[in-house]
Scaffold this motif. Sequence first.
Motif, PDB file in Angstrom:
ATOM      1  N   VAL A   1       0.834  -1.187   0.000  1.00 37.17           N
ATOM      2  CA  VAL A   1       0.000   0.000   0.000  1.00 37.17           C
ATOM      3  C   VAL A   1       0.881   1.255   0.000  1.00 37.17           C
ATOM      4  O   VAL A   1       2.017   1.237   0.500  1.00 37.17           O
ATOM      5  N   SER A   2       0.381   2.335  -0.565  1.00 46.43           N
ATOM      6  CA  SER A   2       1.111   3.609  -0.572  1.00 46.43           C
ATOM      7  C   SER A   2       0.935   4.305   0.772  1.00 46.43           C
ATOM      8  O   SER A   2      -0.190   4.422   1.278  1.00 46.43           O
ATOM      9  N   MET A   3       2.040   4.786   1.347  1.00 42.81           N
ATOM     10  CA  MET A   3       2.007   5.482   2.632  1.00 42.81           C
ATOM     11  C   MET A   3       2.706   6.830   2.491  1.00 42.81           C
ATOM     12  O   MET A   3       3.748   6.928   1.833  1.00 42.81           O
ATOM     13  N   TYR A   4       2.132   7.857   3.112  1.00 42.42           N
ATOM     14  CA  TYR A   4       2.630   9.219   2.926  1.00 42.42           C
ATOM     15  C   TYR A   4       2.774   9.928   4.265  1.00 42.42           C
ATOM     16  O   TYR A   4       1.904   9.830   5.139  1.00 42.42           O
ATOM     17  N   ARG A   5       3.841  10.673   4.385  1.00 36.76           N
ATOM     18  CA  ARG A   5       4.042  11.570   5.512  1.00 36.76           C
ATOM     19  C   ARG A   5       3.279  12.860   5.198  1.00 36.76           C
ATOM     20  O   ARG A   5       3.488  13.482   4.166  1.00 36.76           O
ATOM     21  N   THR A   6       2.369  13.266   6.074  1.00 38.84           N
ATOM     22  CA  THR A   6       1.527  14.434   5.801  1.00 38.84           C
ATOM     23  C   THR A   6       2.100  15.677   6.488  1.00 38.84           C
ATOM     24  O   THR A   6       3.072  15.602   7.239  1.00 38.84           O
ATOM     25  N   SER A   7       1.444  16.795   6.246  1.00 37.02           N
ATOM     26  CA  SER A   7       1.802  18.040   6.944  1.00 37.02           C
ATOM     27  C   SER A   7       0.924  18.258   8.167  1.00 37.02           C
ATOM     28  O   SER A   7       0.964  19.311   8.785  1.00 37.02           O
ATOM     29  N   VAL A   8       0.131  17.238   8.513  1.00 35.52           N
ATOM     30  CA  VAL A   8      -0.784  17.347   9.653  1.00 35.52           C
ATOM     31  C   VAL A   8      -0.050  16.925  10.920  1.00 35.52           C
ATOM     32  O   VAL A   8       0.365  15.767  11.045  1.00 35.52           O
ATOM     33  N   PRO A   9       0.150  17.827  11.867  1.00 31.48           N
ATOM     34  CA  PRO A   9       0.884  17.451  13.084  1.00 31.48           C
ATOM     35  C   PRO A   9       0.010  16.626  14.019  1.00 31.48           C
ATOM     36  O   PRO A   9      -1.169  16.917  14.200  1.00 31.48           O
ATOM     37  N   CYS A  10       0.593  15.592  14.592  1.00 32.07           N
ATOM     38  CA  CYS A  10      -0.124  14.819  15.595  1.00 32.07           C
ATOM     39  C   CYS A  10      -0.219  15.610  16.895  1.00 32.07           C
ATOM     40  O   CYS A  10       0.526  16.560  17.122  1.00 32.07           O
TER      41      CYS A  10
ATOM     42  N   PRO B   1       0.663  16.296  20.490  1.00 35.91           N
ATOM     43  CA  PRO B   1       1.784  15.890  21.342  1.00 35.91           C
ATOM     44  C   PRO B   1       1.325  15.078  22.545  1.00 35.91           C
ATOM     45  O   PRO B   1       0.267  15.328  23.119  1.00 35.91           O
ATOM     46  N   ASN B   2       2.153  14.096  22.921  1.00 36.91           N
ATOM     47  CA  ASN B   2       1.848  13.254  24.069  1.00 36.91           C
ATOM     48  C   ASN B   2       3.160  12.929  24.775  1.00 36.91           C
ATOM     49  O   ASN B   2       3.970  12.175  24.253  1.00 36.91           O
ATOM     50  N   GLY B   3       3.362  13.560  25.915  1.00 34.44           N
ATOM     51  CA  GLY B   3       4.599  13.324  26.647  1.00 34.44           C
ATOM     52  C   GLY B   3       5.798  13.809  25.855  1.00 34.44           C
ATOM     53  O   GLY B   3       5.880  14.961  25.463  1.00 34.44           O
ATOM     54  N   VAL B   4       6.744  12.892  25.597  1.00 29.88           N
ATOM     55  CA  VAL B   4       7.976  13.270  24.901  1.00 29.88           C
ATOM     56  C   VAL B   4       7.902  13.015  23.404  1.00 29.88           C
ATOM     57  O   VAL B   4       8.896  13.180  22.698  1.00 29.88           O
ATOM     58  N   PHE B   5       6.761  12.585  22.892  1.00 30.25           N
ATOM     59  CA  PHE B   5       6.650  12.216  21.494  1.00 30.25           C
ATOM     60  C   PHE B   5       5.805  13.209  20.701  1.00 30.25           C
ATOM     61  O   PHE B   5       4.776  13.683  21.180  1.00 30.25           O
ATOM     62  N   CYS B   6       6.215  13.463  19.447  1.00 29.19           N
ATOM     63  CA  CYS B   6       5.358  14.150  18.489  1.00 29.19           C
ATOM     64  C   CYS B   6       5.926  13.972  17.090  1.00 29.19           C
ATOM     65  O   CYS B   6       7.130  13.764  16.935  1.00 29.19           O
ATOM     66  N   CYS B   7       5.074  13.998  16.089  1.00 32.54           N
ATOM     67  CA  CYS B   7       5.513  13.746  14.713  1.00 32.54           C
ATOM     68  C   CYS B   7       4.367  14.072  13.770  1.00 32.54           C
ATOM     69  O   CYS B   7       3.237  14.269  14.208  1.00 32.54           O
ATOM     70  N   PRO B   8       4.613  14.089  12.459  1.00 29.19           N
ATOM     71  CA  PRO B   8       3.506  14.263  11.512  1.00 29.19           C
ATOM     72  C   PRO B   8       2.708  12.972  11.364  1.00 29.19           C
ATOM     73  O   PRO B   8       3.244  11.874  11.533  1.00 29.19           O
TER      74      PRO B   8
ATOM     75  N   PHE C   1      -7.850   8.166   2.277  1.00 31.58           N
ATOM     76  CA  PHE C   1      -6.704   8.107   3.179  1.00 31.58           C
ATOM     77  C   PHE C   1      -7.138   7.639   4.563  1.00 31.58           C
ATOM     78  O   PHE C   1      -8.101   8.164   5.131  1.00 31.58           O
ATOM     79  N   TRP C   2      -6.398   6.658   5.075  1.00 30.43           N
ATOM     80  CA  TRP C   2      -6.610   6.180   6.436  1.00 30.43           C
ATOM     81  C   TRP C   2      -5.376   6.482   7.278  1.00 30.43           C
ATOM     82  O   TRP C   2      -4.248   6.525   6.760  1.00 30.43           O
ATOM     83  N   ALA C   3      -5.561   6.673   8.568  1.00 34.78           N
ATOM     84  CA  ALA C   3      -4.415   6.805   9.458  1.00 34.78           C
ATOM     85  C   ALA C   3      -3.592   5.521   9.398  1.00 34.78           C
ATOM     86  O   ALA C   3      -4.100   4.452   9.065  1.00 34.78           O
ATOM     87  N   CYS C   4      -2.308   5.632   9.724  1.00 35.55           N
ATOM     88  CA  CYS C   4      -1.390   4.510   9.535  1.00 35.55           C
ATOM     89  C   CYS C   4      -0.503   4.340  10.765  1.00 35.55           C
ATOM     90  O   CYS C   4      -0.009   5.318  11.340  1.00 35.55           O
ATOM     91  N   GLY C   5      -0.271   3.088  11.161  1.00 37.54           N
ATOM     92  CA  GLY C   5       0.581   2.789  12.295  1.00 37.54           C
ATOM     93  C   GLY C   5       2.031   3.155  12.091  1.00 37.54           C
ATOM     94  O   GLY C   5       2.806   3.204  13.057  1.00 37.54           O
ATOM     95  N   VAL C   6       2.412   3.435  10.826  1.00 36.00           N
ATOM     96  CA  VAL C   6       3.783   3.877  10.575  1.00 36.00           C
ATOM     97  C   VAL C   6       4.032   5.234  11.237  1.00 36.00           C
ATOM     98  O   VAL C   6       5.173   5.658  11.407  1.00 36.00           O
ATOM     99  N   THR C   7       2.961   5.904  11.648  1.00 32.70           N
ATOM    100  CA  THR C   7       3.125   7.124  12.437  1.00 32.70           C
ATOM    101  C   THR C   7       4.024   6.858  13.650  1.00 32.70           C
ATOM    102  O   THR C   7       4.825   7.708  14.050  1.00 32.70           O
ATOM    103  N   ALA C   8       3.892   5.661  14.230  1.00 30.42           N
ATOM    104  CA  ALA C   8       4.722   5.310  15.386  1.00 30.42           C
ATOM    105  C   ALA C   8       6.200   5.288  15.013  1.00 30.42           C
ATOM    106  O   ALA C   8       7.065   5.716  15.786  1.00 30.42           O
ATOM    107  N   ILE C   9       6.500   4.789  13.810  1.00 28.87           N
ATOM    108  CA  ILE C   9       7.888   4.773  13.343  1.00 28.87           C
ATOM    109  C   ILE C   9       8.383   6.206  13.163  1.00 28.87           C
ATOM    110  O   ILE C   9       9.519   6.541  13.511  1.00 28.87           O
ATOM    111  N   GLU C  10       7.512   7.069  12.617  1.00 25.55           N
ATOM    112  CA  GLU C  10       7.891   8.473  12.466  1.00 25.55           C
ATOM    113  C   GLU C  10       8.228   9.096  13.824  1.00 25.55           C
ATOM    114  O   GLU C  10       9.175   9.874  13.948  1.00 25.55           O
ATOM    115  N   ALA C  11       7.464   8.735  14.858  1.00 27.21           N
ATOM    116  CA  ALA C  11       7.724   9.289  16.183  1.00 27.21           C
ATOM    117  C   ALA C  11       9.093   8.865  16.686  1.00 27.21           C
ATOM    118  O   ALA C  11       9.818   9.649  17.310  1.00 27.21           O
TER     119      ALA C  11
END
Length: 601
Positions: A137-146, A148-155, A218-228
């Motif tokens: 499947v195609s996965m994309y890094r967006t410009s939408v900021p997650c 923040p939660n504790g010490v983590f944040c990412c697009p 577009f669906w949210a993706c668990g690869v967000t965790a890898i980005e974090a």
Amino acid sequence: TCLEMQQTADLSPAELRLLIRQNDPRIRTTTGLATGKICLLINGVCVCVCAGPISLSTVSCRAIADSPRKSRPPRMCPAANLGELIFAFRTGSALQAVKSGSLSDMVSFYLGCSFGFEGKLKETGIPVRNVDQGRNVSMYRTSVPCVPNGVFCCPLVVTMRPVPAGFLDAAVEVTHQNPLAHGAPVHIGDPALLGIPDLSKPDYGEPVAFQPGDVPVFWACGVTAIEAIIHNSSIKTLPSESPSTESNPGQTPICLSFSHNPLFYSLVSKSAAASIRLLEEIIIDDPGQRGIRALFVKDELLRSCLALSHSSSVAITTGFPTHYMHSPPDETDGPPGAIAMATMLLSLGKQVTLLTDSRALEMNEAMVTEAVRKGVLKAAIPVVAFEDRGPESALHFLCHHGDPSRPRYDHLVAIERSGRAEDGNYYNMRAINIKHLVDPIDDLFIAAKKIPGITTTGIGDGGNELGMGKVKEKVKTLMPKGDLIACNVPADFAITAGVSNWGGYAVACGLYLLNTCASHQRYLRRGLGLDPAASRAQLQDWSTNLPSVQKEESFLATLVHLGIRSGKTGNLGMEVDGLTFHPTHSEMINRLLDATLEPRT
């Protein structure tokens, strides 16, 4: 290849894990495999980074379970070993930890994956292009900021699947029912709205070919965790939300488009959509027996409300100088509906501007002042006029410095506003030309068609109002003197009502329904952040800014005091379009409120 994928598609999860451990070349990706099972994305996070509680129960990172300081996952797959399963680590300490067998300082999170709903999509008859094409499947890094939660944040990272337009509702419903696999989409339409410049160049996975008629979903993706984790150089965070596991069928979202430039869809629950459709049916009552139902187009109210909900700055125009022999020449239909929409939009945090004729600026400013004083309008709003000073006037009015990429407004609403006819004149229902009293605000609606990101709504009760050009052929054929008076300027949405004010009240009620709809609010947030339960104060503010009999009666008295007359009769009294406020208009307001505030299932 597709053949290889077919050969492995029906294997059990345990059999697939064995092939993964053996580095079987047929398994390049787990998409299309283990149909009907939950697919897990495993993330190992070093305990020293995770001081304090971590919430990974998110729409993009739905934590199904965690396994602190263990290499064995939870009971859902007891035969799996984390150290043996991880076969595609990034280089660094994590890889060394796996090689050395030292996992004592790692916490493993088992995250739901969108591959888990692909089988359900196929069972419903929805083509899954990436599976059909044998691609990841195609996965994309967006410009939408997650959030923040504790010490983590990412697009936010999203997956994209092309879905035929006719299957969008089905795709939304199927995935909504799979919250462990990210649930319903977070965006449908133009990828640029997520900051994705080119669908052919995914940040992860592989490009997937579109077929004619496909829409990007577009669906949210668990690869967000890898980005974090990748962004850990500045120690940033993952988003945090608990996706709904609501089994109530009324909460299942449906999908509707509201913009073609850019392509944009929205989601709303079935129950909220049904309530707004009921509003649409209520306002089409025709006590004046004009035959207005003939102009009715289903879901124009719903789509307009969705567009307004996604907007940030709205310009509302009204004013129909039908009484050309009086001063002021305006009628009591239009301003009440305009103010009702304005106050609800203000309550929802939108910017609102009232647009009128230069001859009526002072009168409209007085209306706004009195509406605020009486509590009919939440706060004062600017009142402006548009003057035609040349071919670029409309563009410069709508956009900062005349730049189409910087629109000043993203939605224009006309309610009971004189509309330009095919011959360039403006006519009242008696077919009398009143052009000398009307500024060319129609030009703004025409210019908006060419400016990406501006949508338009027209509300009318006769067909000669601005925006009703969308149904002009019906007006010409079915309305008295329609071939002459029909407005020639269309809006994206044409809301018809027995009295135009009722259309404004219905828009205000529809916005309230959307703002209290969990499915729609989740979509507005792109699935990010904790699912917010509206506070009692918020709900009170929203309900306070709904139309009410007391407020509308008070504001109508203000109009009468300013010398504004009933449209049909010309009476200077408590009536609109020849219909007295009590019982006709008061009963309509109560019916709309009952439909809006009745508990939804």
